[in-house]
Design an enzyme around this catalytic site. Structure first.
Site, PDB file in Angstrom:
ATOM      1  N   SER A 180      45.880  41.246  16.255  1.00 34.36           N
ATOM      2  CA  SER A 180      45.979  41.177  17.713  1.00 34.36           C
ATOM      3  C   SER A 180      45.657  42.522  18.355  1.00 34.36           C
ATOM      4  O   SER A 180      46.271  43.537  18.019  1.00 34.36           O
ATOM      5  CB  SER A 180      47.397  40.775  18.134  1.00 34.36           C
ATOM      6  OG  SER A 180      47.576  39.399  18.066  1.00 34.36           O
TER       7      SER A 180
ATOM      8  N   ASP B 129      45.368  38.047  28.282  1.00 35.88           N
ATOM      9  CA  ASP B 129      46.046  38.605  27.105  1.00 35.88           C
ATOM     10  C   ASP B 129      45.594  40.042  26.821  1.00 35.88           C
ATOM     11  O   ASP B 129      45.239  40.381  25.694  1.00 35.88           O
ATOM     12  CB  ASP B 129      45.808  37.726  25.883  1.00 35.88           C
ATOM     13  CG  ASP B 129      46.875  37.916  24.813  1.00 35.88           C
ATOM     14  OD1 ASP B 129      47.741  38.801  24.984  1.00 35.88           O
ATOM     15  OD2 ASP B 129      46.833  37.196  23.792  1.00 35.88           O
TER      16      ASP B 129
ATOM     17  N   HIS C 267      50.380  40.018  24.613  1.00 32.62           N
ATOM     18  CA  HIS C 267      51.469  39.434  23.832  1.00 32.62           C
ATOM     19  C   HIS C 267      52.029  40.405  22.802  1.00 32.62           C
ATOM     20  O   HIS C 267      53.136  40.212  22.300  1.00 32.62           O
ATOM     21  CB  HIS C 267      51.024  38.129  23.156  1.00 32.62           C
ATOM     22  CG  HIS C 267      50.121  38.277  21.984  1.00 32.62           C
ATOM     23  ND1 HIS C 267      48.754  38.115  22.064  1.00 32.62           N
ATOM     24  CD2 HIS C 267      50.370  38.559  20.678  1.00 32.62           C
ATOM     25  CE1 HIS C 267      48.219  38.286  20.876  1.00 32.62           C
ATOM     26  NE2 HIS C 267      49.171  38.568  20.015  1.00 32.62           N
TER      27      HIS C 267
END
Length: 571
Positions: free
Chosen positions: A247, A169, A138
């Protein structure tokens, strides 16, 4: 429980920082038109796998299996134990900058406004010794530019995405400038940690420009909803403070080994974060290495029901002590199609007993959802399945496939497909489209939600089409009050009395139509009828007024062109 489309259960945040903003974004990039810019809640699956799709095609091989030793993987010698080991390993953390331009799902002939984000990653070596950066998918979705910067450097380097897997992911980046890799510290990968093991999270979260280091323990390890692709895979839950910008940041054990990457956090509680474990990373790396692209995690293609009720087990001729899951539906294009039957009881997968609560043994005395066992295999693998059928045990072999849902959860990085007919704008239903139109899946009309959660795909090209807009033209006169046609986004079921299966099929019938009228059958047996002779000029006029470059998306135009049936109007 495995292999059921999930009900929505809890809100998580993908840990991405929109540059220059103090908010994080919870919806995956492809599921909301505001992209990485807004603070949004996305409701994610409880216990059941949903959908998967391949990521971007890879042009480089994947990384070594995380469970390999440093010497096997070709990495440098490990540092000393304890904090020194983590400190040295943390030098491999990098900051990832991305510019994103996502599609406008409601007006699919254009893209949204470009926006920026920043996240984290870790340097690693591939199986052939090629240097790569691993981050979250993402973090680079719909990215038009990706740059990376080492923690000890002030220079940004251009990077390119060589593989992406939305299921898990994860993404791999290559940096062609060799200067970036000088004296690099590459990750050493460890296996699954134990509950209560201490973890160190390294990344570049919101609140500053320098690297951030936080610590916590592994509080839970179970099959968890991955919000980007709505898949259910193994994840670590930790109580370390992880925030937007973390992230893709590496998570280390006390030996300085990477045991996973931070990827999302629970928004309704403090210090509950989730980590993609090294085991899932290993699957992703091997998949890309073997296939040249990410093929996804397999799914049984079954709708299953727990059999914890003694009466339910007795009704299906199960003896005392027998356990399993009741097969309520076999998806026609799924892994078990043609082998498993509705009404069977699934008792074993690959020789492992399946309990009536949907779990299988895991790490000694622990238990875990059946989907974990399935996710250990690869798309294309052959698996053994045992079912109880009419009181008899039957041994079967199936070839595992990735799930292929009627309504896709994402577009796999592609642009939306559309068709414009004399002012009628026709879209393919997808979860990103529903987010774009209604702000959430739950805000969508019940009929569209039913197709998302319960729709069954019977043919590989089958799609759900919706009439999203009626733009004014000579052909659409009288339809100005679109609310008269069951509101916007009515489903299109027929064209001139024939069932509509896909957008390409509809486009083909439209451009070759010789009937005096074009009749589009929509919900509740209503019709939208256009005069065929007026459609072509009206389509060209609407394209000119609304600056629409083509009457259909590129994939449709290209397909019609190859078939030799294209009669594209020009604005």
């Amino acid at each position: 429980m495995a292999h059921l489309k999930p009900l929505l259960a809890f809100a998580v945040a993908l840990l991405l920082v929109p540059r220059g903003r103090g908010s994080c974004r919870t919806a995956p990039a492809a599921l909301h038109p505001s992209g990485h810019r807004a603070l949004r809640q996305v409701l994610v699956a409880g216990n059941d796998s949903l959908a998967s799709e391949p990521g971007a095609a890879a042009t480089a091989t994947a990384a070594p299996t995380p469970t390999k030793s440093p010497s096997e993987a070709g990495h440098s010698e490990p540092a000393s134990s304890g904090s020194d080991a983590v400190d040295q390993a943390a030098e491999g953390a990098v900051k990832v900058y991305a510019e994103h331009t996502e599609p406008d799902y409601s007006q699919p002939w254009q893209r949204g406004k470009s926006h920026s984000s920043r996240s984290s990653g870790v340097m690693m070596l591939g199986p052939d010794g090629e240097p790569l950066v691993c981050t979250n998918a993402h973090s680079v979705e719909y990215a038009t530019q990706v740059q990376v910067k080492r923690r000890s450097d002030d220079t940004r380097f251009e990077a390119r995405v060589v593989a992406a897997g939305r299921d898990c992911d994860l993404a791999l980046l290559a940096v062609d400038d060799e200067t970036f890799w000088e004296n690099a510290t590459f990750a050493r990968f460890g296996g699954l940690p134990a509950i209560r093991d201490r973890m160190t999270v390294v990344g570049f979260p919101i609140g500053g420009e320098q690297v951030s280091v936080t610590q916590g323990i592994v509080s839970r390890m179970e099959v968890t909803g991955y919000s980007l692709a709505w898949r259910e895979l193994l994840a670590l839950q930790i109580d370390a403070s992880i925030n937007p910008g973390n992230s893709g940041g590496p998570v280390f054990n006390d030996e300085g080994e990477v045991v996973g990457l931070a990827f999302q956090a629970l928004t309704s509680a403090e210090n509950i974060g989730y980590v993609v474990p090294s085991e899932i990373m290993a699957h992703f790396f091997e998949d890309v290495h073997l296939n040249g692209t990410f093929t996804g995690f397999p799914d049984l293609g079954l709708q299953l029901q727990r059999m914890e009720s003694p009466a339910l087990r007795a009704a299906y001729n199960m003896s005392e002590g027998e356990q399993g899951l009741l097969v309520r539906l076999v998806y026609p294009l799924g892994s078990c199609a043609g082998q498993v039957q509705q009404g069977d009881v699934l008792t074993k997968f690959d020789g492992v007993d399946v309990a009536s609560d949907g779990t299988v043994p895991f790490r000694g005395e622990e238990r875990i959802d059946l989907s974990y066992l399935v996710s250990q295999r690869f798309v294309g693998d052959t698996a053994d399945v045992e079912v109880l059928r009419d009181g008899q045990l039957v041994q079967l072999q199936i070839q595992l496939k990735a799930p292929d849902w009627l309504v896709p959860v994402s577009l796999k990085g592609a642009l939306p497909s559309y068709l414009m007919v004399g002012g009628l704008v026709i879209n393919v239903l997808s979860a990103p489209f529903m987010f774009s139109e209604y702000g959430s899946v739950g805000g969508s009309p019940t009929g569209l939600q039913d197709q998302l959660w319960f729709g069954v795909k019977n043919q590989t090209d089958e799609q759900v089409l919706v009439l999203s807009q009626i733009l004014a033209s000579d052909a659409t006169t009288g339809y100005e009050r679109y609310s008269d046609i069951q509101g916007r986004n009515a489903q299109i079921h027929t064209f001139n009395g024939r069932p509509v299966r896909s957008l390409l099929q509809l486009a083909r019938e439209v451009v070759t139509c010789e009937a005096p009228y074009m009749a589009f059958g929509v919900d509740h047996n209503e019709e939208v009828i256009l005069e065929t002779a007026a459609v072509q000029n009206a389509t060209a006029d609407v394209m000119a007024v609304h600056a629409i470059p083509s009457f259909a998306s590129k994939d449709i135009v290209d397909a019609l062109g190859k078939e030799g049936v294209l009669k594209e109007p020009t604005a």
